[in-house]
Design an enzyme around this catalytic site. Sequence first.
Site, PDB file in Angstrom:
ATOM      1  N   LYS A  91      -0.558   1.661 -17.690  1.00 21.07           N
ATOM      2  CA  LYS A  91      -1.000   0.937 -16.601  1.00 21.07           C
ATOM      3  C   LYS A  91      -2.170   1.392 -15.921  1.00 21.07           C
ATOM      4  O   LYS A  91      -2.591   1.224 -15.577  1.00 21.07           O
ATOM      5  CB  LYS A  91       0.233   1.219 -15.818  1.00 21.07           C
ATOM      6  CG  LYS A  91       0.235   0.541 -14.220  1.00 21.07           C
ATOM      7  CD  LYS A  91       1.318   1.368 -13.882  1.00 21.07           C
ATOM      8  CE  LYS A  91       1.856   2.550 -13.252  1.00 21.07           C
ATOM      9  NZ  LYS A  91       0.570   2.901 -12.149  1.00 21.07           N
ATOM     10  N   ARG A 111      -1.918   0.969  -4.112  1.00 16.16           N
ATOM     11  CA  ARG A 111      -2.596   1.653  -3.757  1.00 16.16           C
ATOM     12  C   ARG A 111      -3.655   1.766  -4.897  1.00 16.16           C
ATOM     13  O   ARG A 111      -5.174   1.782  -4.107  1.00 16.16           O
ATOM     14  CB  ARG A 111      -2.242   2.690  -3.877  1.00 16.16           C
ATOM     15  CG  ARG A 111      -0.703   3.288  -2.769  1.00 16.16           C
ATOM     16  CD  ARG A 111      -0.707   4.756  -2.878  1.00 16.16           C
ATOM     17  NE  ARG A 111      -2.143   5.339  -3.623  1.00 16.16           N
ATOM     18  CZ  ARG A 111      -2.997   5.668  -2.331  1.00 16.16           C
ATOM     19  NH1 ARG A 111      -2.965   5.319  -0.699  1.00 16.16           N
ATOM     20  NH2 ARG A 111      -3.792   6.545  -2.981  1.00 16.16           N
ATOM     21  N   CYS A 134       2.787   5.815   0.079  1.00 20.09           N
ATOM     22  CA  CYS A 134       4.226   5.676  -0.377  1.00 20.09           C
ATOM     23  C   CYS A 134       4.337   7.149  -0.392  1.00 20.09           C
ATOM     24  O   CYS A 134       4.433   7.442   0.199  1.00 20.09           O
ATOM     25  CB  CYS A 134       3.401   5.387  -1.993  1.00 20.09           C
ATOM     26  SG  CYS A 134       2.654   6.570  -3.367  1.00 20.09           S
ATOM     27  N   ARG A 191      -1.330  10.480   0.286  1.00 21.72           N
ATOM     28  CA  ARG A 191      -2.363   9.698  -0.445  1.00 21.72           C
ATOM     29  C   ARG A 191      -3.595   8.927   0.331  1.00 21.72           C
ATOM     30  O   ARG A 191      -4.144   8.192  -0.436  1.00 21.72           O
ATOM     31  CB  ARG A 191      -1.985   8.572  -1.418  1.00 21.72           C
ATOM     32  CG  ARG A 191      -0.555   9.586  -2.574  1.00 21.72           C
ATOM     33  CD  ARG A 191       0.293   8.061  -3.260  1.00 21.72           C
ATOM     34  NE  ARG A 191      -0.516   8.449  -4.715  1.00 21.72           N
ATOM     35  CZ  ARG A 191      -0.391   7.381  -5.542  1.00 21.72           C
ATOM     36  NH1 ARG A 191       0.645   7.299  -5.539  1.00 21.72           N
ATOM     37  NH2 ARG A 191      -1.579   7.598  -6.695  1.00 21.72           N
ATOM     38  N   ARG A 248       7.273  -2.106 -11.754  1.00 25.19           N
ATOM     39  CA  ARG A 248       5.547  -1.963 -11.104  1.00 25.19           C
ATOM     40  C   ARG A 248       5.163  -1.224 -13.329  1.00 25.19           C
ATOM     41  O   ARG A 248       4.216  -1.804 -12.744  1.00 25.19           O
ATOM     42  CB  ARG A 248       6.119  -0.910 -10.217  1.00 25.19           C
ATOM     43  CG  ARG A 248       5.790  -1.956  -8.840  1.00 25.19           C
ATOM     44  CD  ARG A 248       5.881  -1.148  -7.351  1.00 25.19           C
ATOM     45  NE  ARG A 248       4.241  -0.558  -7.507  1.00 25.19           N
ATOM     46  CZ  ARG A 248       3.479  -0.404  -6.484  1.00 25.19           C
ATOM     47  NH1 ARG A 248       3.760   0.415  -5.919  1.00 25.19           N
ATOM     48  NH2 ARG A 248       2.181  -0.081  -7.103  1.00 25.19           N
ATOM     49  N   ILE A 284       0.722  18.544  -7.354  1.00 24.07           N
ATOM     50  CA  ILE A 284      -0.328  17.290  -7.056  1.00 24.07           C
ATOM     51  C   ILE A 284      -0.023  16.393  -5.901  1.00 24.07           C
ATOM     52  O   ILE A 284      -0.854  16.334  -5.011  1.00 24.07           O
ATOM     53  CB  ILE A 284      -0.318  16.327  -8.156  1.00 24.07           C
ATOM     54  CG1 ILE A 284      -0.925  16.728 -10.172  1.00 24.07           C
ATOM     55  CG2 ILE A 284      -1.329  15.242  -8.005  1.00 24.07           C
ATOM     56  CD1 ILE A 284      -2.394  17.368  -9.565  1.00 24.07           C
ATOM     57  N   ASP A 326       2.829  12.563 -13.893  1.00 21.94           N
ATOM     58  CA  ASP A 326       3.666  11.396 -13.863  1.00 21.94           C
ATOM     59  C   ASP A 326       5.194  11.645 -14.873  1.00 21.94           C
ATOM     60  O   ASP A 326       6.354  10.233 -14.822  1.00 21.94           O
ATOM     61  CB  ASP A 326       2.558   9.996 -14.411  1.00 21.94           C
ATOM     62  CG  ASP A 326       1.743   9.747 -13.367  1.00 21.94           C
ATOM     63  OD1 ASP A 326       0.797   9.111 -13.545  1.00 21.94           O
ATOM     64  OD2 ASP A 326       2.018  10.438 -11.868  1.00 21.94           O
TER      65      ASP A 326
HETATM   66  C1  EPZ Z   1      -3.445   8.079  -9.808  1.00 20.55           C
HETATM   67  O1  EPZ Z   1      -3.309   7.727  -9.026  1.00 20.55           O
HETATM   68  C2  EPZ Z   1      -2.228   7.644 -11.155  1.00 20.55           C
HETATM   69  N1  EPZ Z   1      -2.033   6.240 -10.426  1.00 20.55           N
HETATM   70  C3  EPZ Z   1      -1.492   8.320 -10.715  1.00 20.55           C
HETATM   71  O2  EPZ Z   1      -0.013   7.784 -11.126  1.00 20.55           O
HETATM   72  C4  EPZ Z   1      -1.283   9.812 -10.606  1.00 20.55           C
HETATM   73  O3  EPZ Z   1       0.541  10.771 -10.202  1.00 20.55           O
HETATM   74  C5  EPZ Z   1      -2.096  11.030 -10.766  1.00 20.55           C
HETATM   75  O4  EPZ Z   1      -3.585   9.672 -10.669  1.00 20.55           O
HETATM   76  C6  EPZ Z   1      -2.730  11.723 -11.037  1.00 20.55           C
HETATM   77  O5  EPZ Z   1      -2.361  11.812 -12.633  1.00 20.55           O
HETATM   78  C7  EPZ Z   1      -3.250   5.304 -10.935  1.00 20.55           C
HETATM   79  O6  EPZ Z   1      -3.811   6.140 -12.511  1.00 20.55           O
HETATM   80  C8  EPZ Z   1      -3.266   3.707 -10.690  1.00 20.55           C
HETATM   81  P1  EPZ Z   1      -5.312  11.246  -7.591  1.00 20.55           P
HETATM   82  P2  EPZ Z   1      -4.693   8.665  -8.025  1.00 20.55           P
HETATM   83  O7  EPZ Z   1      -6.865  11.017  -6.473  1.00 20.55           O
HETATM   84  O8  EPZ Z   1      -5.572   8.550  -8.291  1.00 20.55           O
HETATM   85  C9  EPZ Z   1      -4.836  13.322  -3.111  1.00 20.55           C
HETATM   86  C10 EPZ Z   1       2.357   6.643 -10.830  1.00 20.55           C
HETATM   87  O9  EPZ Z   1       3.054   7.394 -11.789  1.00 20.55           O
HETATM   88  N2  EPZ Z   1      -6.539  12.391  -2.984  1.00 20.55           N
HETATM   89  O10 EPZ Z   1      -5.618  11.578  -8.892  1.00 20.55           O
HETATM   90  O11 EPZ Z   1      -4.098   7.918  -6.237  1.00 20.55           O
HETATM   91  C11 EPZ Z   1      -4.117  12.737  -3.727  1.00 20.55           C
HETATM   92  O12 EPZ Z   1      -3.319  12.834  -2.787  1.00 20.55           O
HETATM   93  C12 EPZ Z   1       1.063   6.871 -10.611  1.00 20.55           C
HETATM   94  O13 EPZ Z   1       1.634   6.145 -12.863  1.00 20.55           O
HETATM   95  C13 EPZ Z   1      -6.914  12.749  -1.647  1.00 20.55           C
HETATM   96  O14 EPZ Z   1      -6.047  14.227  -0.583  1.00 20.55           O
HETATM   97  O15 EPZ Z   1      -3.915   9.923  -7.657  1.00 20.55           O
HETATM   98  C14 EPZ Z   1      -2.842  13.847  -4.551  1.00 20.55           C
HETATM   99  O16 EPZ Z   1      -2.764  15.076  -3.965  1.00 20.55           O
HETATM  100  C15 EPZ Z   1       1.480   7.897  -9.696  1.00 20.55           C
HETATM  101  N3  EPZ Z   1      -8.264  12.417  -1.169  1.00 20.55           N
HETATM  102  C16 EPZ Z   1      -3.809  13.923  -5.305  1.00 20.55           C
HETATM  103  O17 EPZ Z   1      -5.302  13.879  -4.787  1.00 20.55           O
HETATM  104  C17 EPZ Z   1      -8.255  11.270  -2.533  1.00 20.55           C
HETATM  105  O18 EPZ Z   1      -9.635  10.342  -2.249  1.00 20.55           O
HETATM  106  C18 EPZ Z   1      -4.397  13.931  -6.595  1.00 20.55           C
HETATM  107  O19 EPZ Z   1      -4.781  12.741  -6.782  1.00 20.55           O
HETATM  108  C19 EPZ Z   1      -7.936  11.089  -3.203  1.00 20.55           C
HETATM  109  C20 EPZ Z   1      -6.453  11.443  -4.090  1.00 20.55           C
END
Ligand code: EPZ
Length: 420
Positions: free
Chosen positions: A22, A94, A118, A123, A399, A329, A307
């Site tokens: 995904k 998202r 979410c 996020r 999802r 995370i 995840d």
């Molecule tokens: C991706 O989400 C995945 N989703 C998530 O999988 C996964 O848990 C996550 O990466 C971490 O590996 C997809 O790829 C569609 P991040 P993403 O940006 O990109 C903070 C699942 O279950 N952050 O790496 O949104 C954020 O809040 C989903 O399949 C900021 O603060 O994750 C988090 O605490 C859930 N500012 C951390 O960084 C930003 O601009 C990591 O988020 C971006 C992120």
Amino acid sequence: MDRFFIRGGKPLAGGILIGGAKNAALPIMACALLTSETLSLRNVPRIVDIHTMHDLIQQHGLQISIDKDDPHHFTFEGEITNSEAPYHIVSKMRASILVLGPLLARCGKARVSLPGGCAIGTRPVNLHLEALTALGAEIEIDSGYINAKAPKGLVGTRFVFPFVSVGATENTIMAACLAKGKTELVNAAREPEICDLVDCLRSMGANIQGKGTGDLIIEGVDALHGAEHSILFDRIECGTYACAAGITGGELRLIGAQSQYLGAVIHALEECGVEVFQEENALRVRRTGSLRGIDIMTEPYPGFPTDMQAQFMALLSVSEGASMISETIFENRFMHVPELNRMGARINVHGSSAIIRGVHSLSGAPVMATDLRASFSLILAGLAAAGETRLNRVYHLDRGYEAVEKKLTACGAQIERIKS
Ligand code: EPZ
């Protein structure tokens, strides 16, 4: 809302085909916006989030056809006619934010609804916006929308991510592919799904060096051409079903899985007493002895994936001894804990860590799914529990996981979907 009825206590045995990832398919579908030529994607999982991305890209003006002989084969054609991503779609998923970079790079402007938070956290998307601004975009927020423009095009730059972000890395890579000049990304995310995105972009003519590392060099090109790409297998789906073999004391063949992207997960499985064998085109996973408590800390790849945290929480809830899981995370990714405790688990949350005291067995109960991975942790608990578990709000599960009840039933599980 659909529900699952699960009657637990049977070791699983059989083969499960692991589908496309995904979290690779979502950014790679956004790549269709980066070219006016045809992009053909195979091994696309048929899950709700993919359907949402399908609708989002279609409303940007592209035509999307799904092969009638292969429902996992999507073809994207046509031109962007609308550079706005509306709230009613973005609020559902998202990852819709991943059209921002491509729209900006192709159209010189984009109006994308801010994704809400979410269940697992607020996020924010500040890093996405900072990185695109560094590439020359002018970005302002008004009435819940990101208004971005780059009338003279994006310009390559050096950007250091203050912390690792998968989505921000993906958005920036896609935008930089069509920027003028060279972009260097430092402290970029290194997830396998990002490597798959880079592979697809390269097949479209992008010039990207440093795949798999935290330092990427992207030489902008004038245009990207069409390509054919097959989505990487889903390492999280694979790890999830490996936990199903572990918690039921069974043996599963996870077809299409490769151990190379599952290092930290395989290490944790073996440490707690689950055996993993790499075969020609499958991973064979079994548990014959007792489960042992272990400590886990979630980290960006190649560390233990967040995840997989909820699924291991279920597995370790029936291990001998104590375990500790630290979630580094996301700030609110323990909502499966009260539901697991309703089934007899003994888990205490202290800030960003959870202490799990293993119990001999769980008991079936009515429980509530709260988010995607939490949903499956409750299925895992239900598969191991004595008696019947009723899982409500299965839409969370749909999802991100394809044909769960079919795959589990084929391996001996007693699980039934009750349609609302
Ligand atoms: C991706 O989400 C995945 N989703 C998530 O999988 C996964 O848990 C996550 O990466 C971490 O590996 C997809 O790829 C569609 P991040 P993403 O940006 O990109 C903070 C699942 O279950 N952050 O790496 O949104 C954020 O809040 C989903 O399949 C900021 O603060 O994750 C988090 O605490 C859930 N500012 C951390 O960084 C930003 O601009 C990591 O988020 C971006 C992120």
